[in-house]
Every structure is written in structure tokens, then in C-alpha cells.
Design a protein around this motif. Sequence first.
Motif, PDB file in Angstrom:
ATOM      1  N   ILE A 162     -23.639 -11.404  11.955  1.00  0.00           N
ATOM      2  CA  ILE A 162     -23.823  -9.937  12.063  1.00  0.00           C
ATOM      3  C   ILE A 162     -23.279  -9.427  12.888  1.00  0.00           C
ATOM      4  O   ILE A 162     -23.449  -9.690  14.226  1.00  0.00           O
ATOM      5  N   ASN A 163     -22.220  -8.698  12.667  1.00  0.00           N
ATOM      6  CA  ASN A 163     -21.385  -7.906  13.755  1.00  0.00           C
ATOM      7  C   ASN A 163     -22.200  -6.679  14.224  1.00  0.00           C
ATOM      8  O   ASN A 163     -21.623  -5.547  14.178  1.00  0.00           O
ATOM      9  N   TYR A 164     -23.156  -6.720  14.993  1.00  0.00           N
ATOM     10  CA  TYR A 164     -23.821  -5.483  15.501  1.00  0.00           C
ATOM     11  C   TYR A 164     -23.061  -4.949  16.663  1.00  0.00           C
ATOM     12  O   TYR A 164     -23.327  -3.571  16.806  1.00  0.00           O
ATOM     13  N   GLY A 165     -22.367  -5.564  17.133  1.00  0.00           N
ATOM     14  CA  GLY A 165     -21.461  -4.836  18.443  1.00  0.00           C
ATOM     15  C   GLY A 165     -20.508  -3.809  17.639  1.00  0.00           C
ATOM     16  O   GLY A 165     -20.039  -2.967  18.307  1.00  0.00           O
ATOM     17  N   THR A 166     -19.807  -4.411  16.436  1.00  0.00           N
ATOM     18  CA  THR A 166     -19.011  -3.350  16.027  1.00  0.00           C
ATOM     19  C   THR A 166     -19.628  -2.125  15.297  1.00  0.00           C
ATOM     20  O   THR A 166     -19.228  -0.933  15.553  1.00  0.00           O
ATOM     21  N   PHE A 167     -20.872  -2.143  15.111  1.00  0.00           N
ATOM     22  CA  PHE A 167     -21.708  -1.207  14.572  1.00  0.00           C
ATOM     23  C   PHE A 167     -22.012  -0.378  15.921  1.00  0.00           C
ATOM     24  O   PHE A 167     -21.696   1.011  15.769  1.00  0.00           O
ATOM     25  N   LEU A 168     -22.483  -1.019  16.729  1.00  0.00           N
ATOM     26  CA  LEU A 168     -22.640  -0.209  18.055  1.00  0.00           C
ATOM     27  C   LEU A 168     -21.407   0.584  18.683  1.00  0.00           C
ATOM     28  O   LEU A 168     -21.609   1.825  18.939  1.00  0.00           O
ATOM     29  N   GLN A 169     -20.332   0.060  18.592  1.00  0.00           N
ATOM     30  CA  GLN A 169     -19.025   0.807  18.853  1.00  0.00           C
ATOM     31  C   GLN A 169     -18.800   1.798  17.990  1.00  0.00           C
ATOM     32  O   GLN A 169     -18.461   2.919  18.480  1.00  0.00           O
ATOM     33  N   THR A 170     -19.070   1.877  16.779  1.00  0.00           N
ATOM     34  CA  THR A 170     -18.993   2.795  15.979  1.00  0.00           C
ATOM     35  C   THR A 170     -19.702   3.885  16.014  1.00  0.00           C
ATOM     36  O   THR A 170     -19.420   5.022  15.757  1.00  0.00           O
ATOM     37  N   VAL A 171     -21.200   3.734  16.355  1.00  0.00           N
ATOM     38  CA  VAL A 171     -21.982   4.768  16.840  1.00  0.00           C
ATOM     39  C   VAL A 171     -21.614   5.465  18.077  1.00  0.00           C
ATOM     40  O   VAL A 171     -21.689   6.536  18.032  1.00  0.00           O
ATOM     41  N   PHE A 172     -21.071   4.714  18.816  1.00  0.00           N
ATOM     42  CA  PHE A 172     -20.553   5.249  20.113  1.00  0.00           C
ATOM     43  C   PHE A 172     -19.268   6.197  19.963  1.00  0.00           C
ATOM     44  O   PHE A 172     -19.207   7.144  20.378  1.00  0.00           O
ATOM     45  N   ASP A 173     -18.585   5.675  19.086  1.00  0.00           N
ATOM     46  CA  ASP A 173     -17.507   6.553  18.626  1.00  0.00           C
ATOM     47  C   ASP A 173     -17.845   7.768  18.091  1.00  0.00           C
ATOM     48  O   ASP A 173     -17.430   8.755  18.611  1.00  0.00           O
ATOM     49  N   PHE A 174     -18.832   7.765  17.093  1.00  0.00           N
ATOM     50  CA  PHE A 174     -19.443   8.903  16.383  1.00  0.00           C
ATOM     51  C   PHE A 174     -19.747  10.030  17.321  1.00  0.00           C
ATOM     52  O   PHE A 174     -19.545  11.159  17.508  1.00  0.00           O
ATOM     53  N   MET A 175     -20.667   9.270  18.165  1.00  0.00           N
ATOM     54  CA  MET A 175     -21.533  10.349  19.208  1.00  0.00           C
ATOM     55  C   MET A 175     -20.377  10.931  20.211  1.00  0.00           C
ATOM     56  O   MET A 175     -20.666  11.991  20.401  1.00  0.00           O
ATOM     57  N   ILE A 176     -19.292  10.479  20.709  1.00  0.00           N
ATOM     58  CA  ILE A 176     -18.371  10.854  21.564  1.00  0.00           C
ATOM     59  C   ILE A 176     -17.558  11.903  20.646  1.00  0.00           C
ATOM     60  O   ILE A 176     -17.253  12.883  21.164  1.00  0.00           O
ATOM     61  N   ILE A 177     -17.156  11.267  19.427  1.00  0.00           N
ATOM     62  CA  ILE A 177     -16.582  12.561  18.655  1.00  0.00           C
ATOM     63  C   ILE A 177     -17.122  13.751  18.274  1.00  0.00           C
ATOM     64  O   ILE A 177     -16.596  14.821  18.397  1.00  0.00           O
ATOM     65  N   ALA A 178     -18.513  13.571  18.059  1.00  0.00           N
ATOM     66  CA  ALA A 178     -19.164  14.761  17.866  1.00  0.00           C
ATOM     67  C   ALA A 178     -19.724  15.676  18.954  1.00  0.00           C
ATOM     68  O   ALA A 178     -19.175  16.951  18.881  1.00  0.00           O
ATOM     69  N   THR A 179     -19.432  15.048  20.159  1.00  0.00           N
ATOM     70  CA  THR A 179     -19.591  15.769  21.184  1.00  0.00           C
ATOM     71  C   THR A 179     -18.410  16.604  21.710  1.00  0.00           C
ATOM     72  O   THR A 179     -18.267  17.526  21.885  1.00  0.00           O
ATOM     73  N   VAL A 180     -17.194  15.831  21.620  1.00  0.00           N
ATOM     74  CA  VAL A 180     -16.006  16.236  22.008  1.00  0.00           C
ATOM     75  C   VAL A 180     -15.813  17.592  20.908  1.00  0.00           C
ATOM     76  O   VAL A 180     -15.256  18.711  21.096  1.00  0.00           O
ATOM     77  N   ILE A 181     -16.126  17.279  19.549  1.00  0.00           N
ATOM     78  CA  ILE A 181     -15.892  18.342  18.668  1.00  0.00           C
ATOM     79  C   ILE A 181     -16.836  19.716  18.953  1.00  0.00           C
ATOM     80  O   ILE A 181     -16.408  20.784  18.940  1.00  0.00           O
ATOM     81  N   PHE A 182     -17.918  19.386  19.337  1.00  0.00           N
ATOM     82  CA  PHE A 182     -18.919  20.346  19.648  1.00  0.00           C
ATOM     83  C   PHE A 182     -18.387  21.328  20.903  1.00  0.00           C
ATOM     84  O   PHE A 182     -18.434  22.526  20.618  1.00  0.00           O
ATOM     85  N   PHE A 183     -17.946  20.644  21.749  1.00  0.00           N
ATOM     86  CA  PHE A 183     -17.579  21.385  23.065  1.00  0.00           C
ATOM     87  C   PHE A 183     -16.121  22.101  22.432  1.00  0.00           C
ATOM     88  O   PHE A 183     -15.840  23.169  23.108  1.00  0.00           O
ATOM     89  N   ALA A 184     -15.118  21.481  21.659  1.00  0.00           N
ATOM     90  CA  ALA A 184     -14.124  22.074  21.165  1.00  0.00           C
ATOM     91  C   ALA A 184     -14.292  23.337  20.629  1.00  0.00           C
ATOM     92  O   ALA A 184     -13.955  24.365  20.881  1.00  0.00           O
ATOM     93  N   LEU A 185     -15.316  23.363  19.420  1.00  0.00           N
ATOM     94  CA  LEU A 185     -15.772  24.417  18.814  1.00  0.00           C
ATOM     95  C   LEU A 185     -16.322  25.577  19.647  1.00  0.00           C
ATOM     96  O   LEU A 185     -16.161  26.815  19.368  1.00  0.00           O
TER      97      LEU A 185
END
Length: 137
Positions: A76-99
Motif C-alpha cells: 500500500i503506497n500511502y506515501g504516493t497518496f500523501l504526495q498527491t494530496v500535497f500536490d492538490f493542496m498546493i495547486i489549489a492554493t496557487v490557483i486561488f491566489f492567481a484568481l
Amino acid sequence: MAKTSILTELKNFMMRGNVVDMAVGVIVGGAFGKIVSSLVSDVIMPPIGILIGGVDFSDLSIVLKEATADAAAVTINYGTFLQTVFDFMIIATVIFFALKGISKLRTKKEEEPAAPPAPSKEEVLLTEIRDILKEKK
């Protein structure tokens, strides 16, 4: 004749402004996603990994069944999942501030409404006449 009308309809559909805008948005979004993914994996995650003891998130996993000669390990590769969650959170934050920045550029600062101009001499005179007529009634 049917082929011509279908091709014409397809051309008209493809040349609509909103379809072209959407296509451009998807292409730019894909490129932007790659930039943000690189930012996360190459810039942000290494310091986070150091802070938590040098652990690389993508290597975190739970082994359910060890590898054998015939089969690979089941994990069970939960580290990859955590990495994906962090990616999403950072992408959402960047898009929020860009908008948010884009919306600030779009909305002009509302000017304070100017004080109404003083009434002209004619208006003052007419107001006085009106008041005199009201008093006589």
C-alpha cells in the motif's frame, strides 16, 4: 449534401469562441499543472522531507505480502497518496491566489461618488418661489 452540412456544422461548432477558449484553457492548464507539480516535488517537498527526518513521501508504503520469486511485493503506497494530496493542496492554493490577483486586476477601484453639484441660481430661485407659494396656501 449531408456530408457538407455535417462538416459545416462541425466547423461552426469548433470555431465558437467558448470551445476555442476551453481548448486553450485545457492546454495552458496542463502546462501549468506540470509547473506546479515540479514546484511541489522539486522545491517544496525536499525541505518538508528534511523536517520530518529525511523521509521521501513517495517511498512510504506498507508491505502486505513480501516479494517472491514469482511475484512482486504487494504494498500500500500511502506515501504516493500523501504526495498527491500535497500536490492538490498546493495547486489549489496557487490557483486561488492567481484568481484572486486576476480579479483584483479586473475590478477597478470604485471611485467615491462625487458630491452633487450645488444648485444653480435658477434652481435656488425656483425653490424660493415654490416655498413662497406653499406658504400662501
